[in-house]
Design a protein around this motif. Structure first.
Motif, PDB file in Angstrom:
ATOM      1  N   GLU A   2      42.866  16.148  43.271  1.00 40.54           N
ATOM      2  CA  GLU A   2      42.992  16.586  41.883  1.00 40.54           C
ATOM      3  C   GLU A   2      42.168  15.752  40.902  1.00 40.54           C
ATOM      4  N   GLY A   3      41.410  14.809  41.414  1.00 40.57           N
ATOM      5  CA  GLY A   3      40.518  14.042  40.543  1.00 40.57           C
ATOM      6  C   GLY A   3      41.070  12.732  40.045  1.00 40.57           C
ATOM      7  N   PHE A   4      42.287  12.372  40.455  1.00 39.94           N
ATOM      8  CA  PHE A   4      42.850  11.079  40.079  1.00 39.94           C
ATOM      9  C   PHE A   4      42.404  10.018  41.086  1.00 39.94           C
ATOM     10  N   ARG A   5      42.236   8.809  40.609  1.00 39.39           N
ATOM     11  CA  ARG A   5      41.808   7.709  41.471  1.00 39.39           C
ATOM     12  C   ARG A   5      42.746   6.531  41.266  1.00 39.39           C
ATOM     13  N   PRO A   6      43.969   6.601  41.810  1.00 42.20           N
ATOM     14  CA  PRO A   6      44.927   5.511  41.578  1.00 42.20           C
ATOM     15  C   PRO A   6      44.393   4.186  42.110  1.00 42.20           C
ATOM     16  N   LYS A   7      44.511   3.148  41.304  1.00 38.19           N
ATOM     17  CA  LYS A   7      44.058   1.833  41.755  1.00 38.19           C
ATOM     18  C   LYS A   7      44.940   0.751  41.152  1.00 38.19           C
ATOM     19  N   LEU A   8      45.026  -0.356  41.883  1.00 36.44           N
ATOM     20  CA  LEU A   8      45.834  -1.495  41.448  1.00 36.44           C
ATOM     21  C   LEU A   8      45.023  -2.399  40.534  1.00 36.44           C
ATOM     22  N   LEU A   9      45.625  -2.782  39.412  1.00 37.46           N
ATOM     23  CA  LEU A   9      45.017  -3.712  38.475  1.00 37.46           C
ATOM     24  C   LEU A   9      45.918  -4.935  38.363  1.00 37.46           C
ATOM     25  N   TRP A  10      45.470  -5.929  37.612  1.00 37.55           N
ATOM     26  CA  TRP A  10      46.354  -7.039  37.310  1.00 37.55           C
ATOM     27  C   TRP A  10      47.478  -6.515  36.411  1.00 37.55           C
ATOM     28  N   PRO A  11      48.744  -6.758  36.754  1.00 39.50           N
ATOM     29  CA  PRO A  11      49.851  -6.177  35.981  1.00 39.50           C
ATOM     30  C   PRO A  11      49.777  -6.514  34.494  1.00 39.50           C
TER      31      PRO A  11
END
Length: 527
Positions: A222-231
Motif C-alpha cells: 500500500e505504499g507505507f514504509r514502516p521503519k524504526l527511529l530513535w523514540p
C-alpha cells in the motif's frame, strides 16, 4: 463506502478464522481434553490475549485509526497526506515497540504473581508451575501481534480491510498443525499431555512471527514504509497515549471480564476454565463475525462524518450497524441457547472430551449467549464515542459493568458455579449497553429511530418462531449428535438450514427487514 461490502469482507474472513478456530478447539478437546493441564494452558493463553485485546486491538485501534486517517486524508495533496501519515506511524512504532518489550519483560518476571492473584484457592505446585511456564512461553506473542495491529490500523485507514481480517487465520492454522504434530508425537514417541501442551504453547509466538510478516508485506504493497527511529515523544504520540489509556479499559470491558473470570473460575472444580473456554469459542463465532466486523468497518466512516459535522450521515451509519447486527445476532443467540448441548456435543465431544464434559459446557453456553446481543451492541456503540475522541465514557460503562459482574459472582458463585459466572457476565454486558445508549441520547449523539425499534421487535418475533422450530428439530435428531462424523455433520446442517429458512422467512413476512434500505446498502455508495 458500502457498509455491507466492508462488513462482508471483514465478516467473511473472520468467519474463515472462526471456523478454523472451531476446528482448532475440536482438535484441542480431543487431543488434550478438559483437565488440570488444559486449564493451565487456557489460563496462560488468556492472559496475553486479554492484554492484546485491551491495549493493542481495542485501545490502539480506537485511538490510532482516527488520528492516522486525519493525517492521511486531511489535505488535498495526497502526497503530503501520505508523508504526514508515514511520519506519524513511524513515531508511534518507535515508541510503541520499546514499551511493548518492557511490558513483556516485566510480565514474564512477574508471571508467578499474576497466576497466584488469579487463583484464590490453593493450587497444586506442579499445575501452578505449568501455568507459569505456559504463560511465559506465550506472552511474547503480545509484542508481535501489537505490531500487527499497528499495521492493520494503517491498512484499515485506506479501506484495505482484508489483510487485517485474515491474519488470525494464520494463528489457528499454526496451532492446528502443532496439535496434530503433538498427537502424532504422543502416539509414536510416547509424549504425555504436558509435553503436547508445551509444543502447542511454543506455536503461539511462532504464529505471531508469521502474522507480522504477512501484515508487513501488505503495508509495503500500500505504499507505507514502516521503519524504526530513535523514540520521540511527539505531541501526536503523547495525545495517542492519552486517548488510548482509557480506551483500553472502555473498549475492553469484555476482556476485563474475561480476566476477572479466571479469578472466580479458579475457585471451582478442575475443568471449569476449559468449559468456559469451549463455550466462549462458540459464543465468539457470531461476536467476531458480526460485532468486530461492524465496529472495524464503521469507525473510519463515523470519524469522517463526525469530523465534517454530518450528523445525518453519522446517524445513518449507526442505525445501519445496529439493524444489521441485531438482524444477525438475535437468531444466532436463540439458536445457540436452544441447541447449546447438541452443538457442543457435535463439535467438541470425542477423545478425552466426554459426554459429561459436553453437557457441562452446553449449560455454560446456554447462559453465556443470553448476552450475545449485548456484547455485539457494545462493539457497535463504542465507535460513536471514539469517533469524537471520547474514550472516557466507555471507561465508566466498563467499570459499572465490571462492578456488577464481580458483585453477582460473589453472590451466586457457590450456588451456580461456572454457569453463574457466565450469567453474571451477561448481566454486566447488558448494563454496559444501557449506560452507553443513555449517554448517547443524553448528549444528542444518537437515538434509535422508532422505525428501527419496530423492526428489531419483529426480528424477535422471527427469532421466537425459529427457536420453536429448532426445539422440535433438536428432539428429532437427538441420536445423531454423538454419532459418527457424517451423522454429526448432517445434524448440524439440518439445524442450521432449519434456523435460516424459518428465521428469514418469518422476518420477511412480518417486516423485520427494511428491504429498501437493504437494497441501498448493497450499492457501491451509500445514499
Amino acid at each position: 463506502m458500502s457498509l455491507l461490502k466492508h462488513v462482508g469482507t471483514i465478516g467473511s474472513l473472520t468467519m474463515v478464522s472462526r471456523v478454523a478456530g472451531m476446528a482448532r478447539e475440536m482438535i484441542f478437546s480431543r487431543v488434550l481434553g478438559a483437565n488440570a493441564v488444559t486449564d493451565a494452558w487456557f489460563q496462560a493463553f488468556i492472559i496475553p490475549n486479554v492484554f492484546r485485546r485491551l491495549f493493542a486491538e481495542g485501545a490502539f485501534s480506537a485511538a490510532f485509526v482516527p488520528m492516522f486517517s486525519k493525517r492521511l486524508h486531511g489535505t488535498t495533496d495526497p502526497e503530503t497526506g501520505l508523508e504526514s501519515a508515514r511520519s506519524f506511524s513511524d513515531d508511534v512504532l518507535s515508541v510503541f515497540l520499546p514499551v511493548l518489550i518492557l511490558l513483556c519483560a516485566v510480565m514474564m518476571v512477574a508471571m508467578p504473581g499474576v497466576i497466584w492473584i488469579l487463583s484464590e484457592k490453593p493450587i497444586d505446585p506442579e499445575n501452578f508451575d505449568l501455568a507459569v511456564a505456559f504463560a511465559r512461553v506465550m506472552f511474547p506473542y503480545i509484542v508481535l501481534v501489537s505490531l500487527v495491529t499497528l499495521f492493520t490500523g494503517m491498512l484499515n485507514s485506506v479501506s484495505r480491510f482484508a489483510p487485517g481480517a485474515s491474519f488470525p487465520i494464520i494463528l489457528n492454522l499454526v496451532l492446528i498443525a502443532a496439535l496434530l504434530g503433538g498427537e502424532y508425537a504422543a502416539d509414536t514417541l510416547g509424549w504425555n499431555v504436558e509435553q503436547v501442551g508445551y509444543a502447542v504453547a511454543w506455536a503461539v509466538p511462532g504464529a505471531g512471527v508469521l502474522q507480522l510478516a504477512w501484515l508487513y508485506y501488505w503495508t509495503r504493497v500500500e505504499g507505507f514504509r514502516p521503519k524504526l527511529l530513535w523514540p520521540r515523544i511527539t505531541p501526536e504520540v503523547k495525545r495517542l497515549s492519552i486517548i488510548a489509556l482509557p480506551a483500553a479499559i472502555g473498549g475492553g470491558a469484555y476482556q476485563i471480564n474475561t480476566l476477572v473470570q479466571l479469578y472466580f473460575l479458579n475457585q471451582l472444580a478442575d475443568g471449569s476454565v476449559s468449559y468456559m473456554n469451549y463455550a466462549d469459542r462458540l459464543n465468539q463465532l457470531p461476536l467476531g463475525i458480526i460485532g468486530i466486523a461492524l465496529s472495524t468497518a464503521i469507525l473510519p466512516t463515523l470519524s469522517k462524518f463526525v469530523g465534517s459535522k454530518n450528523k445525518e450521515g453519522a446517524d445513518r451509519i449507526q442505525s445501519d450497524a445496529i439493524e444489521l447486527s441485531m438482524l444477525l445476532t438475535i437468531p444466532a443467540a436463540v439458536a445457540l441457547a436452544v441447541c447449546a448441548v447438541p452443538f457442543v456435543t457435535m463439535i467438541f465431544q470425542g477423545g478425552r472430551f466426554d459426554l459429561a464434559d459436553a453437557a457441562a459446557t452446553g449449560q455454560v453456553l446456554a447462559a453465556l449467549v443470553l448476552g450475545l446481543p449485548a456484547y455485539v451492541l457494545v462493539k457497535v456503540l463504542v465507535p460513536n464515542f471514539y469517533a469524537r475522541s471520547d474514550t472516557k465514557t466507555p471507561v465508566y460503562a466498563a467499570f459499572i459493568s465490571l462492578f456488577v459482574f464481580v458483585g453477582l459472582n460473589f453472590a451466586i458463585l457457590t450456588d451456580y458455579g461456572v454457569v453463574g459466572v457466565a450469567f453474571a457476565s451477561v448481566i454486566g454486558a447488558w448494563i454496559n449497553v444501557a449506560y452507553l445508549y443513555v449517554i448517547l441520547v443524553k448528549r444528542g449523539y444518537y437515538s434509535i429511530p422508532l422505525a428501527l425499534v419496530g423492526r428489531i421487535a419483529r426480528q424477535l418475533v422471527a427469532a421466537a418462531a425459529m427457536g420453536g422450530a429448532l426445539w422440535f428439530a433438536r428432539d428429532l435428531l437427538t441420536g445423531w449428535f454423538s454419532a459418527g462424523l457424517f451423522e454429526r455433520l448432517g445434524a448440524l446442517l439440518v439445524l442450521v438450514g432449519c434456523s435460516a429458512v424459518v428465521y428469514f422467512g418469518v422476518a420477511f413476512a412480518v417486516g423485520a427487514i427494511d428491504r429498501q434500505r437493504l437494497a441501498a446498502l448493497t450499492k457501491k455508495k451509500a445514499p
